[in-house]
Design a protein around this motif. Sequence first.
Motif, mmCIF file in Angstrom:
data_model
loop_
_atom_site.group_PDB
_atom_site.id
_atom_site.type_symbol
_atom_site.label_atom_id
_atom_site.label_comp_id
_atom_site.label_asym_id
_atom_site.label_seq_id
_atom_site.Cartn_x
_atom_site.Cartn_y
_atom_site.Cartn_z
ATOM 1 N N CYS A 131 44.895 40.816 38.846
ATOM 2 C CA CYS A 131 44.662 39.399 39.084
ATOM 3 C C CYS A 131 43.169 39.140 39.035
ATOM 4 O O CYS A 131 42.354 40.038 39.314
ATOM 5 C CB CYS A 131 45.230 38.984 40.445
ATOM 6 S SG CYS A 131 45.191 37.194 40.740
ATOM 7 N N LEU A 141 41.848 36.848 40.946
ATOM 8 C CA LEU A 141 41.489 36.416 42.294
ATOM 9 C C LEU A 141 41.864 37.531 43.271
ATOM 10 O O LEU A 141 42.537 38.494 42.900
ATOM 11 C CB LEU A 141 42.216 35.114 42.662
ATOM 12 C CG LEU A 141 41.984 33.912 41.730
ATOM 13 C CD1 LEU A 141 42.783 32.710 42.222
ATOM 14 C CD2 LEU A 141 40.513 33.575 41.608
ATOM 15 N N ARG A 142 41.455 37.387 44.527
ATOM 16 C CA ARG A 142 41.768 38.363 45.573
ATOM 17 C C ARG A 142 42.172 37.619 46.843
ATOM 18 O O ARG A 142 41.524 37.720 47.878
ATOM 19 C CB ARG A 142 40.556 39.275 45.863
ATOM 20 C CG ARG A 142 40.116 40.161 44.729
ATOM 21 C CD ARG A 142 41.113 41.260 44.424
ATOM 22 N NE ARG A 142 40.621 42.136 43.365
ATOM 23 C CZ ARG A 142 40.777 41.905 42.076
ATOM 24 N NH1 ARG A 142 41.407 40.812 41.677
ATOM 25 N NH2 ARG A 142 40.295 42.736 41.175
ATOM 26 N N CYS A 143 43.251 36.866 46.779
ATOM 27 C CA CYS A 143 43.648 36.036 47.917
ATOM 28 C C CYS A 143 43.874 36.892 49.161
ATOM 29 O O CYS A 143 44.484 37.968 49.097
ATOM 30 C CB CYS A 143 44.896 35.243 47.579
ATOM 31 S SG CYS A 143 44.610 34.010 46.287
ATOM 32 N N GLU A 170 48.411 38.131 38.288
ATOM 33 C CA GLU A 170 48.280 36.882 37.538
ATOM 34 C C GLU A 170 48.779 37.155 36.119
ATOM 35 O O GLU A 170 48.123 37.855 35.352
ATOM 36 C CB GLU A 170 46.833 36.400 37.528
ATOM 37 C CG GLU A 170 46.552 35.268 36.557
ATOM 38 C CD GLU A 170 47.571 34.148 36.641
ATOM 39 O OE1 GLU A 170 48.060 33.718 35.579
ATOM 40 O OE2 GLU A 170 47.895 33.685 37.754
ATOM 41 N N ASN A 224 48.181 31.452 39.194
ATOM 42 C CA ASN A 224 47.152 30.892 40.078
ATOM 43 C C ASN A 224 46.409 29.733 39.405
ATOM 44 O O ASN A 224 45.542 29.118 40.022
ATOM 45 C CB ASN A 224 46.178 31.968 40.562
ATOM 46 C CG ASN A 224 45.364 32.605 39.444
ATOM 47 O OD1 ASN A 224 45.098 31.988 38.406
ATOM 48 N ND2 ASN A 224 44.961 33.863 39.640
ATOM 49 N N SER A 253 44.250 29.719 36.969
ATOM 50 C CA SER A 253 42.907 29.962 36.429
ATOM 51 C C SER A 253 42.887 30.009 34.904
ATOM 52 O O SER A 253 41.861 29.696 34.283
ATOM 53 C CB SER A 253 42.347 31.276 36.989
ATOM 54 O OG SER A 253 43.110 32.385 36.537
ATOM 55 N N ARG A 313 37.361 29.137 47.992
ATOM 56 C CA ARG A 313 36.599 30.361 47.723
ATOM 57 C C ARG A 313 36.818 31.387 48.835
ATOM 58 O O ARG A 313 36.915 32.594 48.571
ATOM 59 C CB ARG A 313 35.109 30.032 47.567
ATOM 60 C CG ARG A 313 34.252 31.244 47.173
ATOM 61 C CD ARG A 313 32.875 30.829 46.682
ATOM 62 N NE ARG A 313 32.958 30.211 45.354
ATOM 63 C CZ ARG A 313 32.908 30.909 44.221
ATOM 64 N NH1 ARG A 313 32.808 32.219 44.247
ATOM 65 N NH2 ARG A 313 32.967 30.292 43.068
ATOM 66 N N THR A 371 40.444 32.856 48.258
ATOM 67 C CA THR A 371 40.583 33.645 47.018
ATOM 68 C C THR A 371 39.492 34.686 46.859
ATOM 69 O O THR A 371 39.540 35.503 45.943
ATOM 70 C CB THR A 371 40.547 32.724 45.795
ATOM 71 O OG1 THR A 371 39.279 32.061 45.734
ATOM 72 C CG2 THR A 371 41.662 31.678 45.860
ATOM 73 N N ARG A 372 38.507 34.626 47.728
ATOM 74 C CA ARG A 372 37.324 35.484 47.783
ATOM 75 C C ARG A 372 36.316 35.196 46.681
ATOM 76 O O ARG A 372 35.147 35.402 46.898
ATOM 77 C CB ARG A 372 37.714 36.976 47.777
ATOM 78 C CG ARG A 372 38.441 37.414 49.070
ATOM 79 C CD ARG A 372 38.524 38.927 49.142
ATOM 80 N NE ARG A 372 39.056 39.395 50.414
ATOM 81 C CZ ARG A 372 40.326 39.794 50.589
ATOM 82 N NH1 ARG A 372 41.163 39.751 49.574
ATOM 83 N NH2 ARG A 372 40.728 40.216 51.759
ATOM 84 N N GLY A 406 37.328 32.645 43.817
ATOM 85 C CA GLY A 406 37.909 31.693 42.876
ATOM 86 C C GLY A 406 37.125 30.403 42.752
ATOM 87 O O GLY A 406 36.297 30.058 43.592
#
Length: 330
Positions: free
Chosen positions: A21, A23-25, A68, A99, A101, A131, A134-135, A137
């Motif tokens: 992915c 992102l890193r939710c 993702e 997600n 993106s 942000r 998602t760390r 996003g």
Amino acid sequence: PLVDPFGRAITYLRVSVTDRCDLRCVYCMSEHMTFLPRADLLSLEELDRLCSAFVARGTRKLRITGGEPLVRRGIMTLFRALSRHLDTGALDELTVTTNGSQLEKYAADLAACGVRRINVSLDTLDPKTFRDITRWGDLVQVQAGIAAARRAGLKVKINTVALKGVNEHELGDLMVWAHGEGMDLTIIEVMPLGEIGEDRLDQYLPLSTVRARLAARFTLTETDDRTGGPARYVRVAETGGRLGFITPLTHNFCESCNRVRLTCTGTLYMCLGQEDAADLRAVLRASPDDAHLHAALDEAIRRKPKGHDFAIDRTTKRPAVARHMSVTGG
């Protein structure tokens, strides 16, 4: 048809095409994930063969997930291949959870492959909170993707995870925004899957609490609507929109489960909340004869449990299931 020991026909397959992915939710992954070697993943052709075997046995809905899914190289090749089952009428729906993106890039292609509706995971409309969740996003990128999807004619549903102390104060406003844009919203409880470097007791917000708060502000009317998944829906009088709740912890939805999940390595999980699984990759690669594959499907579905045992362990704080959601498919 594939029918489990409790008389439930399996008509819905969720397929993870990658564990990766962009992102890193915080409720899904740890910040520093170790992903599978690419050699362990099924090829797109193998994924097509497996999905087609399920379609031949009565699966009417395919949902492509990740990680993702749209970061998988060449992913549109799989969508184009699977769209043939829509053309023949063997499949009712081909859809995707994303997600958002990569939607600006792929929305038109998805629509051309027969995708008619998609789920977009979005937990906030606040750029800073986005942000944080998602760390790394970019909310603007996701909003542009949603706009592109709607321009392409895709029906968008927003999926929102309720996070205690993070987005609970804006769930009502998020719903008003979604309904104002002509999109359904489904709110989901945190699911205790995988070590994520966070304390899920800090994250967990019961949807019974969320619903009570929303009912104090809006008029919620029960409906019998079903979209093939576990959500239970209400109609919101003030917005005219539909609001869903997915409650794996406070009220499970196992009695009507028609779903199984296939990972990107060919592992079939008969239940999201159980570890029992079947290795279909080995069967797939052992023989080009689909008879062996169908026999493996029969054996696996005979082991489908009645329900999951989701709970957040309050003593050890360990997840109910060790694997991450991104591995099984969101």
